[in-house]
Scaffold this motif. Sequence first.
Motif, PDB file in Angstrom:
ATOM      1  N   PRO A 137       0.889  -1.075  -0.127  1.00  8.55           N
ATOM      2  CA  PRO A 137       0.016   0.041  -0.039  1.00  8.55           C
ATOM      3  C   PRO A 137       0.710   1.280  -0.095  1.00  8.55           C
ATOM      4  N   SER A 138       2.087   1.195   0.427  1.00 12.28           N
ATOM      5  CA  SER A 138       3.005   2.565   0.445  1.00 12.28           C
ATOM      6  C   SER A 138       3.328   2.957  -1.159  1.00 12.28           C
ATOM      7  N   SER A 139       3.501   1.786  -1.985  1.00 10.24           N
ATOM      8  CA  SER A 139       3.707   2.387  -3.238  1.00 10.24           C
ATOM      9  C   SER A 139       2.750   1.938  -4.249  1.00 10.24           C
ATOM     10  N   ALA A 140       1.547   1.060  -3.933  1.00 12.89           N
ATOM     11  CA  ALA A 140       0.402   0.916  -4.702  1.00 12.89           C
ATOM     12  C   ALA A 140      -0.747   1.205  -4.013  1.00 12.89           C
ATOM     13  N   PRO A 141      -1.060   2.405  -3.559  1.00 11.84           N
ATOM     14  CA  PRO A 141      -2.067   2.652  -2.774  1.00 11.84           C
ATOM     15  C   PRO A 141      -3.792   2.323  -3.476  1.00 11.84           C
ATOM     16  N   MET A 142      -4.684   2.310  -2.741  1.00 15.60           N
ATOM     17  CA  MET A 142      -5.979   1.763  -3.156  1.00 15.60           C
ATOM     18  C   MET A 142      -6.292   2.901  -4.271  1.00 15.60           C
ATOM     19  N   SER A 143      -6.057   4.179  -4.198  1.00 14.19           N
ATOM     20  CA  SER A 143      -6.337   5.301  -5.263  1.00 14.19           C
ATOM     21  C   SER A 143      -5.533   4.728  -6.574  1.00 14.19           C
ATOM     22  N   ALA A 144      -4.261   4.295  -6.706  1.00 12.44           N
ATOM     23  CA  ALA A 144      -3.759   3.798  -7.928  1.00 12.44           C
ATOM     24  C   ALA A 144      -4.300   2.674  -8.456  1.00 12.44           C
ATOM     25  N   LEU A 145      -4.898   1.882  -7.803  1.00 17.88           N
ATOM     26  CA  LEU A 145      -5.487   0.768  -8.251  1.00 17.88           C
ATOM     27  C   LEU A 145      -6.685   1.095  -8.914  1.00 17.88           C
ATOM     28  N   VAL A 146      -7.813   1.697  -8.016  1.00 18.73           N
ATOM     29  CA  VAL A 146      -8.772   2.343  -8.709  1.00 18.73           C
ATOM     30  C   VAL A 146      -8.580   3.162  -9.788  1.00 18.73           C
ATOM     31  N   ALA A 147      -7.787   4.182 -10.040  1.00 25.17           N
ATOM     32  CA  ALA A 147      -7.244   4.915 -11.090  1.00 25.17           C
ATOM     33  C   ALA A 147      -6.904   4.013 -12.352  1.00 25.17           C
TER      34      ALA A 147
END
Length: 72
Positions: A48-58
Amino acid sequence: MKETLLQVDGMSCPSCIRHINDALRGIDGVEEVDVKLGEGTVVVKHDPSSAPMSALVAALRDAGYEARPNAA
């Protein structure tokens, strides 16, 4: 590593699995992607520090899918 369950709208065929895998695996920090087409969900094992939820959703939105966290 964290496992995140996402509800993904718009998955309708086997090629969607490839598109979703490609979109998420292109993010640094994503280790595993498990697409469950019949359930409309994706389990992502990620840092989650390099691939946060917002990046997954985007990434999924950019690939043409709407996604949101699934509490189940």
